[in-house]
Design a protein around this motif. Structure first.
Motif, PDB file in Angstrom:
ATOM      1  N   CYS A 619       0.840  -1.201   0.000  1.00  0.00           N
ATOM      2  CA  CYS A 619       0.000   0.000   0.000  1.00  0.00           C
ATOM      3  C   CYS A 619       0.867   1.240   0.000  1.00  0.00           C
ATOM      4  O   CYS A 619       2.013   1.223   0.450  1.00  0.00           O
ATOM      5  CB  CYS A 619      -0.954   0.007   1.196  1.00  0.00           C
ATOM      6  N   ASN A 620       0.336   2.318  -0.522  1.00  0.00           N
ATOM      7  CA  ASN A 620       1.039   3.594  -0.593  1.00  0.00           C
ATOM      8  C   ASN A 620       0.293   4.588   0.275  1.00  0.00           C
ATOM      9  O   ASN A 620      -0.862   4.906   0.030  1.00  0.00           O
ATOM     10  CB  ASN A 620       1.084   4.088  -2.046  1.00  0.00           C
ATOM     11  N   THR A 621       0.962   5.086   1.307  1.00  0.00           N
ATOM     12  CA  THR A 621       0.314   6.029   2.223  1.00  0.00           C
ATOM     13  C   THR A 621       0.442   7.469   1.763  1.00  0.00           C
ATOM     14  O   THR A 621      -0.104   8.366   2.382  1.00  0.00           O
ATOM     15  CB  THR A 621       0.938   5.923   3.614  1.00  0.00           C
ATOM     16  N   GLY A 622       1.195   7.708   0.705  1.00  0.00           N
ATOM     17  CA  GLY A 622       1.444   9.069   0.272  1.00  0.00           C
ATOM     18  C   GLY A 622       2.804   9.555   0.726  1.00  0.00           C
ATOM     19  O   GLY A 622       3.379  10.464   0.161  1.00  0.00           O
ATOM     20  N   ALA A 623       3.344   8.950   1.777  1.00  0.00           N
ATOM     21  CA  ALA A 623       4.668   9.323   2.266  1.00  0.00           C
ATOM     22  C   ALA A 623       5.701   8.280   1.866  1.00  0.00           C
ATOM     23  O   ALA A 623       6.863   8.382   2.199  1.00  0.00           O
ATOM     24  CB  ALA A 623       4.640   9.474   3.782  1.00  0.00           C
ATOM     25  N   GLY A 624       5.280   7.246   1.156  1.00  0.00           N
ATOM     26  CA  GLY A 624       6.199   6.176   0.758  1.00  0.00           C
ATOM     27  C   GLY A 624       5.464   4.856   0.704  1.00  0.00           C
ATOM     28  O   GLY A 624       4.456   4.654   1.364  1.00  0.00           O
ATOM     29  N   ASN A 625       5.956   3.947  -0.098  1.00  0.00           N
ATOM     30  CA  ASN A 625       5.298   2.651  -0.240  1.00  0.00           C
ATOM     31  C   ASN A 625       5.596   1.736   0.934  1.00  0.00           C
ATOM     32  O   ASN A 625       6.718   1.693   1.428  1.00  0.00           O
ATOM     33  CB  ASN A 625       5.752   1.968  -1.531  1.00  0.00           C
ATOM     34  N   LEU A 626       4.572   1.026   1.384  1.00  0.00           N
ATOM     35  CA  LEU A 626       4.764  -0.070   2.329  1.00  0.00           C
ATOM     36  C   LEU A 626       4.703  -1.351   1.507  1.00  0.00           C
ATOM     37  O   LEU A 626       3.654  -1.701   0.972  1.00  0.00           O
ATOM     38  CB  LEU A 626       3.667  -0.068   3.395  1.00  0.00           C
ATOM     39  N   PRO A 627       5.804  -2.038   1.367  1.00  0.00           N
ATOM     40  CA  PRO A 627       5.814  -3.211   0.486  1.00  0.00           C
ATOM     41  C   PRO A 627       5.016  -4.359   1.072  1.00  0.00           C
ATOM     42  O   PRO A 627       4.804  -4.446   2.282  1.00  0.00           O
ATOM     43  CB  PRO A 627       7.303  -3.567   0.417  1.00  0.00           C
ATOM     44  N   ALA A 628       4.572  -5.244   0.205  1.00  0.00           N
ATOM     45  CA  ALA A 628       3.933  -6.471   0.668  1.00  0.00           C
ATOM     46  C   ALA A 628       4.991  -7.361   1.302  1.00  0.00           C
ATOM     47  O   ALA A 628       6.128  -7.412   0.846  1.00  0.00           O
ATOM     48  CB  ALA A 628       3.273  -7.190  -0.503  1.00  0.00           C
ATOM     49  N   SER A 629       4.630  -8.046   2.369  1.00  0.00           N
ATOM     50  CA  SER A 629       5.573  -8.955   3.017  1.00  0.00           C
ATOM     51  C   SER A 629       4.794  -9.996   3.795  1.00  0.00           C
ATOM     52  O   SER A 629       3.689  -9.749   4.247  1.00  0.00           O
ATOM     53  CB  SER A 629       6.514  -8.191   3.955  1.00  0.00           C
ATOM     54  N   THR A 630       5.379 -11.171   3.926  1.00  0.00           N
ATOM     55  CA  THR A 630       4.786 -12.226   4.732  1.00  0.00           C
ATOM     56  C   THR A 630       5.419 -12.193   6.113  1.00  0.00           C
ATOM     57  O   THR A 630       6.632 -12.313   6.232  1.00  0.00           O
ATOM     58  CB  THR A 630       5.022 -13.601   4.092  1.00  0.00           C
ATOM     59  N   PRO A 631       4.642 -11.974   7.176  1.00  0.00           N
ATOM     60  CA  PRO A 631       5.229 -11.875   8.514  1.00  0.00           C
ATOM     61  C   PRO A 631       5.943 -13.164   8.906  1.00  0.00           C
ATOM     62  O   PRO A 631       5.496 -14.263   8.607  1.00  0.00           O
ATOM     63  CB  PRO A 631       4.016 -11.624   9.410  1.00  0.00           C
ATOM     64  N   THR A 632       7.057 -13.005   9.524  1.00  0.00           N
ATOM     65  CA  THR A 632       7.804 -14.135  10.060  1.00  0.00           C
ATOM     66  C   THR A 632       8.065 -13.889  11.531  1.00  0.00           C
ATOM     67  O   THR A 632       7.937 -12.769  12.020  1.00  0.00           O
ATOM     68  CB  THR A 632       9.144 -14.292   9.332  1.00  0.00           C
ATOM     69  N   LYS A 633       8.430 -14.967  12.245  1.00  0.00           N
ATOM     70  CA  LYS A 633       8.711 -14.809  13.670  1.00  0.00           C
ATOM     71  C   LYS A 633       9.871 -13.839  13.839  1.00  0.00           C
ATOM     72  O   LYS A 633      10.960 -14.049  13.333  1.00  0.00           O
ATOM     73  CB  LYS A 633       9.040 -16.149  14.322  1.00  0.00           C
ATOM     74  N   TYR A 634       9.617 -12.780  14.534  1.00  0.00           N
ATOM     75  CA  TYR A 634      10.605 -11.731  14.691  1.00  0.00           C
ATOM     76  C   TYR A 634      11.523 -12.078  15.861  1.00  0.00           C
ATOM     77  O   TYR A 634      11.073 -12.345  16.967  1.00  0.00           O
ATOM     78  CB  TYR A 634       9.900 -10.397  14.948  1.00  0.00           C
ATOM     79  N   THR A 635      12.825 -12.105  15.631  1.00  0.00           N
ATOM     80  CA  THR A 635      13.780 -12.482  16.685  1.00  0.00           C
ATOM     81  C   THR A 635      14.749 -11.342  16.968  1.00  0.00           C
ATOM     82  O   THR A 635      15.883 -11.559  17.361  1.00  0.00           O
ATOM     83  CB  THR A 635      14.565 -13.729  16.278  1.00  0.00           C
ATOM     84  N   GLY A 636      14.288 -10.127  16.753  1.00  0.00           N
ATOM     85  CA  GLY A 636      15.189  -8.988  16.835  1.00  0.00           C
ATOM     86  C   GLY A 636      15.318  -8.350  18.192  1.00  0.00           C
ATOM     87  O   GLY A 636      15.932  -7.303  18.306  1.00  0.00           O
ATOM     88  N   TRP A 637      14.711  -8.950  19.251  1.00  0.00           N
ATOM     89  CA  TRP A 637      14.942  -8.354  20.559  1.00  0.00           C
ATOM     90  C   TRP A 637      15.312  -9.427  21.566  1.00  0.00           C
ATOM     91  O   TRP A 637      15.049 -10.616  21.369  1.00  0.00           O
ATOM     92  CB  TRP A 637      13.755  -7.501  21.014  1.00  0.00           C
TER      93      TRP A 637
END
Length: 734
Positions: A619-637
């Motif tokens: 989707c495009n919010t007008g301030a930049g595109n948000l790309p399509a992505s498939t969520p994955t288990k986030y291990t960044g913290w």
């Protein structure tokens, strides 16, 4: 400005919802009038902390102004709506001047005098042009000059009143010419509001309210030079100047004189101001200690004095407040629609000639202010909820009719009453979340403290156990060391205080709420959950995640394999993978929340695999595109290498229900973020094993909390009653 109607916008009124360039939605403004978002916020303020105390902005609760009287106490607002014309029958205050010879009682734009010359019938203006009668220092001079043909209401008063909640303004053009050298505008005559206590004239608002820089302890001389207040630079001629604090200071408001004027004549601001156990000021001060050479407040100033300096600076458009970014901003000229109120022109006092010199150039015309220079409820509420070029805070109390927050509170309050009545054996906890670390603790621990939960919806968290003491209040700001960047010496955004008051503030961080809910379901480590009981989370949001969260997922010592979240704090809205993307809807925030939901709904061994979730739509919010992505288990913290344990059992899986609340989710809203937000809420539910709606691939229709404010309140109640089936523990997260 023309009268605004829905679909025909007026820059002074927000009658239509809108979507900004980042995709965020903004609802219709209900500061002073009832809209689909609710009753007017202006009615929520009092002068005392007592329940049902005197209203601070609305006299005697009369929102219609039917009983208006200029002597009403504590305030004479709202003023009649008919006062959009200064020729209304009951109008009180100075009328703006018309051209010489014009005595219309229904003037249009072309009737008004744009300059002193047009008002005084002077066809040719030079640097020495001067009208002796107009500049006479006496009862027949200035706006009391008998030959002026426009119809004023008695003698000159030094204030103009506006309709509704505008309050009053000292700004009028041209300024009255009368001012006695050596006058003291900090005192006002009891018989003539444009004379000081000794009978000296103080009718020229420039000299009365603005000073040249003086010494650190001594006020400077009154300003009679238009070029010290208004720009003479090509491209910005006539626009109000900044003070230029920290450099060569252009002017310093005479705060003592402004305070005396505010407290004299019509009282458009209350003697003290409170709402929902939040105290803004206890009294309107008489003086403000200043360094009169720099324009910076003295470190000895009280909290009330700092508050009032900050408010006065906002209204004027000086200090730390840029007029271009506050109170509807400023125009580059005086053209509004098809009407023009004078061509900007400003003359430096050094260019004036003659003996005596004129008090100013008679063809000078500045760019006139919009809401600046108006002292009343509207600008005061703007100060309490600031979003400008360098300040962004919200001091509204939790009891105000703030959209969308208060609608949510009303609905949850009804749901809590239903739980208390119909689910006496269940336990519940109430959590709130934001980008402030002060929310990283539950408002009410798991249990049956329903009344405390309801109090937490409306009152400061630090006071909920002491509301029986009427004088128990918090102040939404602290003091700090005054500087040229902070000339009022206020700390407007102390996070510990802003997270204490339950209002709409900070970023959207639902991960924090899910971490708190996880902890509250525990039965070890000092938590009050019930082992084996069904677990349900009801998560509500009016937006999409735009913050990350910090936290450590670790075993509870002696807890028999149970875990909890520790060191919970906000992680910001940056996205290291792609900093060009807007924060709303980025995977950096979404994946964390979905993962926290998955952990909560795991089984006791952490054996459930991460679910296969639908791909997000680009989707495009007008301030930049948000790309399509498939969520994955986030291990960044820290700690997220674990896959459990969670609270699901074979017979009683943990469930997370999401509610989509407010304008973003209305059928008529076209923001691309609506799609991303609904997919996000769907994915959270799917982590707990709840399938997406087969028809819409989103959450169930009964969880869409939209419509008018009364409909939203009822829909929240109905949705929560529908979710609450059987004996359960509930975590409410908003």
């Amino acid at each position: 400005y023309p009268v605004a109607t829905a679909g025909s916008p007026n820059p002074m009124m927000c009658l239509d919802p809108f979507i900004d360039s980042g995709g965020e939605t903004h609802a219709i403004n209900n500061l002073t009038t009832t809209t689909t978002n609710g009753p007017p916020i202006v009615s929520n303020f009092q002068t005392t902390a007592a329940v049902g105390g005197p209203n601070a902005f609305v006299y005697n609760g009369d929102l219609t102004a039917a009983s208006f009287n200029i002597n009403n106490s504590p305030v004479c607002t709202p003023a009649p709506s008919s006062w959009t014309s200064q020729y209304a029958g009951s109008y009180a205050g100075d009328r703006w001047p018309l051209k010489w010879g014009n005595s219309s009682t229904a003037p249009v734009a072309t009737d008004y005098a744009k300059t002193a010359a047009e008002m005084l019938n002077i066809s040719t203006v030079t640097t020495s042009t001067r009208n002796t009668s107009w500049e006479t220092l006496g009862t027949g001079g200035g706006y009391d000059y008998s030959s002026l043909t426009f119809k004023n209401t008695g003698t000159f008063k030094g204030y103009t009143m506006g309709p509704g909640y505008y309050g009053k303004s000292f700004y009028i053009w041209p300024p009255d010419a009368r001012y006695t050298t050596g006058a003291n505008p900090s005192t006002i005559s009891g018989s003539n509001p444009v004379q000081d206590g000794s009978g000296n004239w103080i009718a020229d608002w420039r000299k009365r309210f603005f000073l040249a820089p003086g010494t650190s302890s001594t006020k400077g001389s009154p300003i009679a030079d238009n070029s010290k207040l208004f720009s003479t630079t090509a491209g910005s001629i006539g626009q109000w100047l900044s003070q230029n604090l920290g450099g060569t200071v252009n002017y310093i408001p005479n705060y003592d004189a402004i305070l005396a004027w505010i407290k004299n004549g019509p009282q458009t601001l209350p003697p003290s101001l409170r709402a929902g156990r939040v105290c803004y000021y206890t009294a309107i001060p008489t003086t403000i200690p200043m360094d009169w050479s720099t324009g910076i407040i003295s470190s000895s100033a009280t909290a009330d004095q700092r508050f009032w300096k900050g408010y006065i600076d906002l209204v004027i458009g000086c200090g730390e407040h840029n007029r271009l970014q506050t109170l509807y901003g400023t125009d580059t000229d005086n053209t509004f629609g098809a009407s023009t109120y004078g061509t900007p022109k400003i003359t430096a006092a050094s260019s004036l000639t003659g003996s005596p010199k004129p008090y100013m150039a008679y063809d000078d015309c500045p760019v006139h202010p919009r809401l600046h220079m108006w002292f009343g409820p509207l600008t005061m509420m703007a100060f309490l909820s600031m979003n400008s070029q360098n300040l962004d805070y919200n001091w509204f109390a939790g009891t105000t009719y703030e959209a969308h927050t208060w609608q949510l509170k009303a609905g949850i309050q009804s749901a809590l009453d239903d739980i208390k009545k119909n689910h006496p054996n269940d336990l519940a906890t109430l959590n709130m979340w934001s980008s402030y670390d002060g929310y990283a603790t539950p408002r009410v621990a798991m249990g049956k403290s329903y009344d405390t939960m309801k109090n937490c919806l409306f009152y400061p968290f630090s006071l909920v156990n002491g509301l029986g003491t009427v004088g128990s209040e918090v102040v939404p700001y602290t003091t700090s060391s005054p500087t040229s960047g902070n000339p009022s010496g206020l700390n407007q955004t102390p996070s510990a205080i802003l997270s204490d008051i339950p209002n709409a503030n900070g970023g959207t961080n639902p991960t924090m709420g899910l971490m708190l809910a996880y902890n509250q379901f525990n039965w070890n480590g000092g938590f009050n959950g019930r082992k084996g009981a069904s677990k349900i989370v009801i998560l509500e949001t009016d937006g999409v995640a735009n913050q990350k969260c910090n936290g450590t997922f670790s075993a509870i010592s002696g807890g028999g394999g149970t875990y909890n979240w520790t060191s919970i704090s906000n992680g910001g809205n940056s996205n290291s993978a792609n900093t060009s993307l807007p924060s709303n809807g980025n995977a950096a925030g979404l994946d964390q929340t979905v993962t926290a939901a998955w952990i909560l709904c795991q089984d006791s061994t952490g054996s459930k695999s991460f679910p296969s979730l639908p791909q997000y739509v680009a989707c495009n919010t007008g301030a930049g595109n948000l790309p399509a992505s498939t969520p994955t288990k986030y291990t960044g913290w820290s700690g997220m290498s674990n896959t459990g344990p969670g609270f699901s059992t074979t017979r009683s899986p943990a469930r997370i229900h999401t509610l989509a609340f407010g304008y973003l989710f209305e059928d008529t809203t076209t923001s691309a973020l609506k799609t991303r937000a609904l997919e996000f809420l769907r994915n959270i539910q799917m982590t707990s094993g709840m399938p997406a709606d087969a028809t819409t691939n989103t959450i169930e229709s009964y969880k869409m909390i939209t419509g008018t404010y009364t409909q939203r309140i009822d829909k929240i109640r109905q949705a929560m009653e529908r979710i609450m089936q059987g004996g359960i523990q509930v975590a409410l997260i908003e």
